[in-house]
Design a protein around this motif. Structure first.
Motif, short mmCIF file in Angstrom:
data_model
loop_
_atom_site.label_atom_id
_atom_site.label_comp_id
_atom_site.label_asym_id
_atom_site.label_seq_id
_atom_site.Cartn_x
_atom_site.Cartn_y
_atom_site.Cartn_z
N LEU A 188 -25.74 48.11 6.19
CA LEU A 188 -25.89 47.26 5.26
C LEU A 188 -27.35 47.01 4.76
O LEU A 188 -28.20 46.76 5.47
CB LEU A 188 -25.23 45.82 5.72
N ILE A 221 -15.01 43.84 -0.03
CA ILE A 221 -14.90 43.98 1.20
C ILE A 221 -13.69 44.36 2.23
O ILE A 221 -13.49 45.16 3.05
CB ILE A 221 -15.51 42.56 2.13
N TYR A 247 -24.19 32.66 3.12
CA TYR A 247 -24.05 33.57 2.11
C TYR A 247 -24.84 33.05 0.78
O TYR A 247 -25.50 34.19 0.42
CB TYR A 247 -22.49 33.72 1.64
N GLU A 260 -14.08 38.92 7.14
CA GLU A 260 -15.16 37.96 7.11
C GLU A 260 -16.05 37.92 8.15
O GLU A 260 -17.30 37.78 8.44
CB GLU A 260 -14.86 36.53 6.72
N TRP A 293 -15.39 39.41 -2.24
CA TRP A 293 -14.37 39.71 -1.04
C TRP A 293 -13.33 40.74 -1.44
O TRP A 293 -13.02 41.53 -0.40
CB TRP A 293 -13.53 38.40 -0.83
N GLN A 296 -22.63 41.34 10.64
CA GLN A 296 -23.55 42.18 9.83
C GLN A 296 -24.72 41.25 9.36
O GLN A 296 -26.19 41.78 9.74
CB GLN A 296 -23.06 42.95 8.72
N LEU A 325 -21.50 43.99 -1.89
CA LEU A 325 -20.77 43.00 -1.19
C LEU A 325 -21.22 41.60 -1.62
O LEU A 325 -20.08 40.78 -1.45
CB LEU A 325 -20.84 43.26 0.42
N TRP A 374 -16.47 40.47 10.44
CA TRP A 374 -17.20 41.75 10.11
C TRP A 374 -18.56 41.35 9.42
O TRP A 374 -19.78 41.44 9.85
CB TRP A 374 -16.84 43.11 9.65
N LEU A 375 -18.37 40.75 8.06
CA LEU A 375 -19.53 40.40 7.23
C LEU A 375 -20.70 39.39 7.98
O LEU A 375 -21.72 39.55 7.95
CB LEU A 375 -18.88 39.81 6.09
N LYS A 376 -20.03 38.42 8.76
CA LYS A 376 -20.82 37.44 9.30
C LYS A 376 -21.78 38.27 10.38
O LYS A 376 -22.85 37.84 10.73
CB LYS A 376 -20.11 36.16 9.80
N TRP A 400 -23.51 47.93 0.70
CA TRP A 400 -22.81 48.70 1.99
C TRP A 400 -22.88 50.22 1.57
O TRP A 400 -22.08 50.39 0.77
CB TRP A 400 -21.48 48.20 2.54
N VAL A 420 -19.95 36.08 -2.57
CA VAL A 420 -19.39 37.29 -1.63
C VAL A 420 -18.17 38.01 -2.66
O VAL A 420 -17.39 36.93 -3.18
CB VAL A 420 -18.84 36.70 -0.41
#
Length: 226
Positions: free
Chosen positions: A219, A183, A205, A190, A180, A196, A172, A192-194, A213, A178
């Motif tokens: 993760l 993802i 990032y 985004e 994207w 995590q 990821l 969700w990623l933040k 992932w 990133v």
């Protein structure tokens, strides 16, 4: 007449090639180091060029192969006798991953990037960096892997375990960038990623060297500062 000379040259070249390989050892065939790999190529070129150059006779074939074979034998002999000389000729393995952490400085010294490391791991049936405890880049360009204990091979039959769906890890974030598309393909966004990354105390990032992932395992993140 040319056929007779070519026949003699082929027989002589074959015999000398057999003798050289026999004396130098199997390493020249297994390409155990960059030096032996290149030496084997040059040896074949010497014989091949000599055979098809009509101006070169049997004497020159014998002479060139004897000199080259003597040099190879000398290098192998010195490598056996002197450890320091062996290190110069054969090189030393480099630890690319130590205790589960990618050594970016060692990657740089070997002129590799994270993409190439991931590719080599996949070729060794290791699809995630999180599985690796130690990874060494050998002198011949191959890698040796010691997996973490929970990822070492066992058989489901040993534990009477039911079969599970196999998922491939997805990168990821790589080198602070990133990915994207990956993802969004997973159905994440985004936010969700933040969230995590926040659970691992990561805000930016750009601080992430690699993030993978894996369904069912979450993760995996390595920061640049690691």
């Amino acid at each position: 007449m040319k056929i007779m000379y070519l026949t003699i040259e082929l027989i002589v070249g074959f015999i000398f090639l057999f003798i050289i390989v026999k004396f130098v050892g199997k390493k020249i065939i297994n390409k155990i180091s960059p030096f032996t790999f290149i030496a084997a190529i040059v040896l074949g070129e010497l014989l091949g060029n000599a055979l098809y150059d009509h101006k070169i006779g049997v004497f020159y074939i014998v002479y060139s192969m004897t000199i080259w074979g003597g040099l190879l034998f000398s290098v192998e002999y010195l490598s056996q006798k002197f450890l320091s000389f062996r290190g110069v000729v054969e090189g030393k393995p480099s630890a690319l991953i130590k205790n589960g952490i990618v050594d970016r400085e060692t990657l740089r010294k070997n002129r590799m990037n994270i993409n190439q490391l991931q590719s080599l791991l996949r070729q060794s049936e290791t699809f995630s960096i999180r599985e690796v405890a130690y990874c060494y880049l050998e002198a011949n360009g191959s890698i040796s892997i010691l997996k973490k204990s929970k990822y070492q091979k066992t058989t489901q039959e040993d534990f009477n375990m039911p079969s599970k769906i196999v998922s491939a890890p997805v990168t990821l974030i790589r080198d602070g960038e990133v990915l994207w598309d990956e993802i969004f393909d997973l159905g994440f966004n985004e936010s969700w990623l933040k969230s995590q990354l926040n659970t691992q105390n990561i805000i930016e990032y750009k601080d992430v060297f690699i993030a993978e992932w894996l369904q069912g395992d979450g993760l995996f993140v390595q920061r640049f500062m690691d």
